[in-house]
Design a protein around this motif. Structure first.
Motif, mmCIF file in Angstrom:
data_model
loop_
_atom_site.group_PDB
_atom_site.id
_atom_site.type_symbol
_atom_site.label_atom_id
_atom_site.label_comp_id
_atom_site.label_asym_id
_atom_site.label_seq_id
_atom_site.Cartn_x
_atom_site.Cartn_y
_atom_site.Cartn_z
ATOM 1 N N GLY A 29 0.791 -1.223 0.000
ATOM 2 C CA GLY A 29 0.000 0.000 0.000
ATOM 3 C C GLY A 29 0.826 1.277 0.000
ATOM 4 O O GLY A 29 0.557 2.208 -0.768
ATOM 5 N N GLU A 30 1.829 1.354 0.855
ATOM 6 C CA GLU A 30 2.640 2.572 0.937
ATOM 7 C C GLU A 30 3.377 2.830 -0.365
ATOM 8 O O GLU A 30 3.438 3.978 -0.843
ATOM 9 N N THR A 33 0.975 4.141 -2.973
ATOM 10 C CA THR A 33 0.671 5.558 -2.762
ATOM 11 C C THR A 33 1.771 6.443 -3.329
ATOM 12 O O THR A 33 1.499 7.414 -4.059
ATOM 13 N N GLN A 58 -6.156 -3.140 5.820
ATOM 14 C CA GLN A 58 -5.664 -1.928 6.464
ATOM 15 C C GLN A 58 -4.810 -1.105 5.506
ATOM 16 O O GLN A 58 -4.932 0.123 5.443
ATOM 17 N N GLU A 59 -3.940 -1.789 4.764
ATOM 18 C CA GLU A 59 -3.103 -1.090 3.785
ATOM 19 C C GLU A 59 -3.957 -0.435 2.704
ATOM 20 O O GLU A 59 -3.689 0.689 2.285
ATOM 21 N N HIS A 61 -7.031 0.637 2.996
ATOM 22 C CA HIS A 61 -7.702 1.805 3.576
ATOM 23 C C HIS A 61 -6.788 3.029 3.567
ATOM 24 O O HIS A 61 -7.242 4.148 3.297
ATOM 25 N N LYS A 62 -5.509 2.824 3.854
ATOM 26 C CA LYS A 62 -4.566 3.941 3.870
ATOM 27 C C LYS A 62 -4.431 4.557 2.475
ATOM 28 O O LYS A 62 -4.387 5.792 2.338
ATOM 29 N N VAL A 63 -4.342 3.704 1.466
ATOM 30 C CA VAL A 63 -4.237 4.203 0.083
ATOM 31 C C VAL A 63 -5.494 4.983 -0.289
ATOM 32 O O VAL A 63 -5.429 6.104 -0.820
ATOM 33 N N ASP A 65 -7.794 6.343 1.673
ATOM 34 C CA ASP A 65 -7.947 7.567 2.467
ATOM 35 C C ASP A 65 -7.061 8.686 1.924
ATOM 36 O O ASP A 65 -7.440 9.864 1.969
ATOM 37 N N PHE A 66 -5.888 8.330 1.430
ATOM 38 C CA PHE A 66 -4.978 9.341 0.894
ATOM 39 C C PHE A 66 -5.531 9.973 -0.381
ATOM 40 O O PHE A 66 -5.418 11.181 -0.577
ATOM 41 N N CYS A 124 -14.901 4.183 0.151
ATOM 42 C CA CYS A 124 -14.411 5.276 -0.701
ATOM 43 C C CYS A 124 -15.330 6.494 -0.698
ATOM 44 O O CYS A 124 -14.923 7.581 -1.116
#
Length: 317
Positions: A29-30, A33, A58-59, A61-63, A65-66, A124
């Motif tokens: 995910g990081e 991004t 979880q990963e 969701h981070k992508v 959310d960004f 989303c």
């Protein structure tokens, strides 16, 4: 000239190890991004075709959310992998046949698609209207399910390809033409049949099934090799910048104006797909993608669009 970047945004799994419900890991995910931030900085727009495992992680969701406030630059679409998408009527392991969503019964495909649509809308904050079938697996009843759920566009067609040897769909009669069928816009993943001369490329494009037909005969396959006939996807996975330019120029000669550049999200991290095995492959993927985006924009007066922004430009088939 318009380019849409479609990312098959999905979990990580062994591509040769079967289809299991437990294969739902997401660790890239990081990197995804950062990769997409670099593309957007060059003016690109990105359609994230999200599967259930990614959206539910979880990963993931981070992508999401960004990027979810950048509605001018990103689109959240749907990507159905049956083996990780509830309801799980098939059991813990999905067969090769049922790994193609279109091979499921119409009702089961609908229930899986509805489940995925709902979680994407929830996470989303917007309901998806673009669909990409896992393994490009659409069928005659898929369009009915898409209409029921409010979808407008399908990008599942893989031109010049026949997957029936894997119990999948047959797209050998399709080239890159965009068309409308039953109120759904079909925009194929950009794929080119390249050859030694433009006239030979046009000959294959005019009747796409010729490529698969000639592939099945030893003599004609040998002739194709001599004439340098080959099929290539517009993707940085396994291709150099020169290849992507060659594909684009070949399709431009045929009059194509709308292109899809695609790749799988795990490919941005080394060791997760067959295309990116080492760090040098990971670096290559990013470099080729950015260099192609720059070239498409500067040399072709190219514009970047989201799939959902593509207007109905063809008559209904």
């Amino acid at each position: 000239m318009q380019l849409s970047i479609v990312i098959h945004t999905e979990e990580e799994f062994d591509w040769n190890g079967g289809f299991f419900k437990a294969n739902d890991n997401v660790t890239h995910g990081e990197k995804l991004t950062q990769f997409c931030k670099a593309l957007i900085a060059e003016g690109a727009k990105i359609t994230f075709a999200l599967d259930y495992a990614f959206v539910n992680s979880q990963e993931g969701h981070k992508v999401i959310d960004f990027f979810k406030t950048q509605y001018n630059n990103v689109e959240f679409a749907t990507h159905l992998h049956p083996w990780v998408n509830p309801p799980f009527a098939e059991g813990d392991q999905v067969t090769n046949f049922n790994s193609y969503p279109g091979n499921l019964g119409e009702q089961l495909e609908f229930e899986k698609l509805k489940s995925l649509t709902n979680i994407i809308a929830e996470v989303c904050g917007v309901k998806p209207t673009t669909y990409l079938a896992g393994r490009y697996g659409i069928s005659e009843h898929t369009v009915t399910n898409l209409k029921k759920l409010g979808y407008k566009t399908d990008v599942s067609i893989s031109p010049f390809c026949d997957f029936t040897h894997q119990e999948g769909p047959n797209f050998s009669n399709y080239n890159n033409d965009i068309f409308v069928n039953n109120e759904i816009l079909y925009w194929p993943h950009t794929t080119s049949v390249l050859a030694i001369t433009p006239s030979l490329e046009r000959w294959f494009n005019q009747k796409p099934s010729r490529f698969e037909t000639y592939q099945k005969n030893f003599i004609s396959r040998l002739l194709m090799k001599v004439l340098r006939v080959k099929r290539q996807r517009l993707s940085p996975e396994g291709f150099a910048l020169a290849d992507l330019k060659k594909i684009t120029r070949a399709q431009m000669r045929l009059g194509q104006k709308d292109f899809i550049l695609s790749f799988h999200s795990p490919s941005i991290k080394a060791g997760l797909t067959p295309y990116v095995k080492e760090q040098k492959d990971e670096d290559h993927l990013l470099t080729v993608t950015i260099d192609y985006i720059k070239w498409f924009h500067s040399h072709n007066s190219g514009q970047f669009i989201l799939v959902k922004e593509k207007e109905y430009g063809a008559n209904e088939a």
